[in-house]
Design an enzyme around this catalytic site. Structure first.
Site, PDB file in Angstrom:
ATOM      1  N   CYS A 121      75.839   2.389  88.438  1.00 23.32           N
ATOM      2  CA  CYS A 121      75.819   4.126  88.212  1.00 23.32           C
ATOM      3  C   CYS A 121      77.234   4.297  87.827  1.00 23.32           C
ATOM      4  CB  CYS A 121      74.891   4.512  89.622  1.00 23.32           C
ATOM      5  SG  CYS A 121      74.797   6.185  89.295  1.00 23.32           S
TER       6      CYS A 121
ATOM      7  N   CYS B 269      73.409  22.487  89.783  1.00 26.12           N
ATOM      8  CA  CYS B 269      72.141  22.378  90.335  1.00 26.12           C
ATOM      9  C   CYS B 269      72.231  22.463  91.828  1.00 26.12           C
ATOM     10  CB  CYS B 269      71.592  20.805  89.757  1.00 26.12           C
ATOM     11  SG  CYS B 269      71.600  20.781  88.062  1.00 26.12           S
TER      12      CYS B 269
ATOM     13  N   CYS C  20      71.411   8.761  95.078  1.00 26.46           N
ATOM     14  CA  CYS C  20      71.461   9.859  93.956  1.00 26.46           C
ATOM     15  C   CYS C  20      71.717  11.219  94.439  1.00 26.46           C
ATOM     16  CB  CYS C  20      69.807  10.140  93.344  1.00 26.46           C
ATOM     17  SG  CYS C  20      69.369   8.651  92.606  1.00 26.46           S
TER      18      CYS C  20
HETATM   19  N1  SAH Z   1      74.140  15.149  85.287  1.00 27.30           N
HETATM   20  C1  SAH Z   1      73.127  14.028  85.048  1.00 27.30           C
HETATM   21  C2  SAH Z   1      73.260  12.959  85.497  1.00 27.30           C
HETATM   22  C3  SAH Z   1      73.716  12.995  87.076  1.00 27.30           C
HETATM   23  S1  SAH Z   1      72.767  13.088  88.248  1.00 27.30           S
HETATM   24  C4  SAH Z   1      71.798  14.878  85.241  1.00 27.30           C
HETATM   25  O1  SAH Z   1      71.850  15.778  86.164  1.00 27.30           O
HETATM   26  O2  SAH Z   1      70.713  14.441  84.902  1.00 27.30           O
HETATM   27  C5  SAH Z   1      71.387  11.686  88.397  1.00 27.30           C
HETATM   28  C6  SAH Z   1      70.099  12.261  89.095  1.00 27.30           C
HETATM   29  O3  SAH Z   1      70.052  12.452  90.607  1.00 27.30           O
HETATM   30  C7  SAH Z   1      69.521  13.420  88.097  1.00 27.30           C
HETATM   31  O4  SAH Z   1      68.092  13.571  88.162  1.00 27.30           O
HETATM   32  C8  SAH Z   1      69.904  14.491  89.677  1.00 27.30           C
HETATM   33  O5  SAH Z   1      68.789  15.662  89.456  1.00 27.30           O
HETATM   34  C9  SAH Z   1      69.569  13.643  90.590  1.00 27.30           C
HETATM   35  N2  SAH Z   1      69.928  14.189  91.989  1.00 27.30           N
HETATM   36  C10 SAH Z   1      70.891  15.091  92.275  1.00 27.30           C
HETATM   37  N3  SAH Z   1      71.187  15.342  93.300  1.00 27.30           N
HETATM   38  C11 SAH Z   1      70.081  14.807  94.171  1.00 27.30           C
HETATM   39  C12 SAH Z   1      69.882  14.696  95.210  1.00 27.30           C
HETATM   40  N4  SAH Z   1      70.624  15.208  96.411  1.00 27.30           N
HETATM   41  N5  SAH Z   1      68.802  13.858  95.825  1.00 27.30           N
HETATM   42  C13 SAH Z   1      68.267  13.139  94.984  1.00 27.30           C
HETATM   43  N6  SAH Z   1      68.386  13.109  93.529  1.00 27.30           N
HETATM   44  C14 SAH Z   1      69.620  14.066  93.436  1.00 27.30           C
HETATM   45 FE1  SF4 Z   2      73.153  18.956  87.904  1.00 28.48          FE
HETATM   46 FE2  SF4 Z   2      73.540  16.401  87.090  1.00 28.48          FE
HETATM   47 FE3  SF4 Z   2      75.583  18.227  87.427  1.00 28.48          FE
HETATM   48 FE4  SF4 Z   2      74.498  17.229  89.639  1.00 28.48          FE
HETATM   49  S1  SF4 Z   2      75.500  15.977  88.191  1.00 28.48           S
HETATM   50  S2  SF4 Z   2      75.194  19.441  89.249  1.00 28.48           S
HETATM   51  S3  SF4 Z   2      72.205  17.233  89.045  1.00 28.48           S
HETATM   52  S4  SF4 Z   2      73.580  18.215  85.785  1.00 28.48           S
END
Ligand code: SAH
Ligand code: SF4
Length: 393
Positions: A129, A140, A369
């Site tokens: 990853c 987010c 994640c």
């Molecule tokens: N920025 C990109 C990739 C990185 S995040 C994106 O947002 O897709 C990788 C994945 O982990 C994304 O689907 C994200 O929404 C999820 N994710 C982020 N925080 C999380 C959490 N606390 N628990 C589970 N999944 C999470």
């Molecule tokens: Fe959102 Fe992906 Fe950035 Fe986390 S890493 S803030 S899930 S866009």
């Protein structure tokens, strides 16, 4: 080893590298860029292409970092290379190994910034990853990385360098002359670490092209998955210029809820995103799109949500990856119960879509994640701040 093996943490005390002033790093250059660089150093145009091929193979197929080892080049040419260039990857600062075998690396890049990289071993394969930015400009509300203020794009060399560093750690560079081993410890890449890869498009593309190059790391495009929060204008470009698999952080079935969870939705809403996704498999001729859906108790996990989701994605070849929410200190959400997650998965499955529930890996070392956030970035927004910004307070 007992079942509950202790977490190991090695803090590397690598000798600081000597300053390599004025030298250019070859790692991360495309073949064309390397060719230009060699010509600038004095290589003739006639020879440049062949030299790129040779150096490329040493760096990306055999994992060599020292020009002196490039034995099919003359000694004088190796000395010229050494005077002009370096082969440098990010420095590993620490490595933690979870009780489930997951490894989390903290790596330092130029400027003293740090990013995290996670290796997830699985039966007969292994996934790395990879991070694409220090922090993330997006916020987010359920994501730990999103609370990190410091942001900079990683260079292509820093991105492909994470793969090279992991191969170093796994001892996975083949030796010249030895038969190719097709079972790989590092067989898949997911761009799901820190950062939004589509806000660093060119560097991510160049790094993935290097990883896919058949004369080097040689990973097929089907073994690379790029995850985006939904940067719509770059989705078609991803299909055209990278051609890897796509995952989308969907997470909600109404704009009202998605606006709060994934604020980029205010710019490109669900409908716009789905339109772009409908075009994706056609353009890249690739497999299904993965819809990532984080399960947040009482927020997005009802039966009604599941039914709405199925309706929304109708006609898109898709798989729905349900991610039990991974908690982090101060997070404003709770993970849905197992029963809820299974009921949700069931509705989607019965509608004809694969709906795997992602097993959290490396939770004990905060490697799951959304838990990534460099240790150097200690300043954390408070729970109240996050709630206020997400409109959930
Ligand atoms: N920025 C990109 C990739 C990185 S995040 C994106 O947002 O897709 C990788 C994945 O982990 C994304 O689907 C994200 O929404 C999820 N994710 C982020 N925080 C999380 C959490 N606390 N628990 C589970 N999944 C999470
Ligand atoms: Fe959102 Fe992906 Fe950035 Fe986390 S890493 S803030 S899930 S866009």
């Amino acid at each position: 080893m007992t079942a509950k093996a202790p977490i190991t943490q090695d803090v590397m005390t690598l000798p600081r590298k000597l300053p390599q002033e004025g030298k250019v790093n070859l790692v991360g250059m495309t073949r064309d860029q390397m060719r230009e660089a060699l010509i600038a150093m004095g290589t003739t145009e006639r020879q440049a292409k062949m030299r790129v091929g040779q150096i490329w193979q040493w760096i990306y197929q055999w994992g060599v970092r020292d020009f002196a080892e490039m034995t099919n080049l003359s000694k004088a040419y190796r000395a010229d290379l050494d005077a002009a260039f370096v082969i440098e990857i990010p420095e590993m600062v620490s490595r933690q190994v979870s009780e489930d075998g997951t490894r989390k690396y903290l790596v330092r890049i130029a400027g003293g910034h740090e990013v995290e990289v996670v290796y997830i071993p699985e039966e007969g394969r292994g996934t790395l990853c990879v991070s694409s930015q220090v922090g993330c400009t997006l916020t987010c509300s359920f994501c730990h990385t999103g609370t990190q203020k410091l942001v900079r794009n990683l260079t292509a060399g820093e991105i492909v360098g994470q793969i090279m560093m992991a191969r170093d750690d796994l001892g996975e560079w083949p030796k010249p002359g030895e038969p190719k081993d097709e079972t790989r410890l590092l067989s898949n890449i997911v761009l799901m670490g820190m950062g939004e890869p589509l806000y660093n498009f060119a560097n991510v593309r160049d790094a993935m092209k290097i990883a896919m190059d058949g004369e080097g790391i040689s990973l097929s495009r089907r073994r690379i998955t790029l995850s985006t929060s939904g940067v719509v204008p770059e989705i078609a470009r991803t299909a055209r210029e990278i051609g890897c698999l796509l995952a989308v952080s969907f997470h909600a079935t109404t704009d009202e809820v998605r606006d709060k969870l994934v604020p980029i939705n205010k710019r490109w809403n669900i409908e716009t995103l789905l339109d772009a996704l409908r075009e994706y498999p056609k353009a890249s001729n690739s497999e299904r799109i993965t819809f990532e859906y984080v399960m947040l108790e009482g927020v997005n996990d009802s039966d009604e949500d599941a039914r709405r989701l199925v309706k929304l994605i109708e006609g898109i070849p898709a798989k729905i990856n349900l991610i039990p929410f991974n908690e982090w200190p101060g997070a404003p959400y709770k993970r849905s119960s197992n029963n809820r997650i299974h009921a949700f998965a069931d509705i989607i499955y019965k509608a004809g879509y694969a709906s795997p529930i992602r097993t959290p890996r490396g939770e004990d070392i905060m490697a799951a994640c959304g838990q990534l956030k460099s240790a150097s970035e200690r300043q954390r927004k408070s729970r109240r701040q996050i709630e206020a910004e997400s409109g959930l307070g």
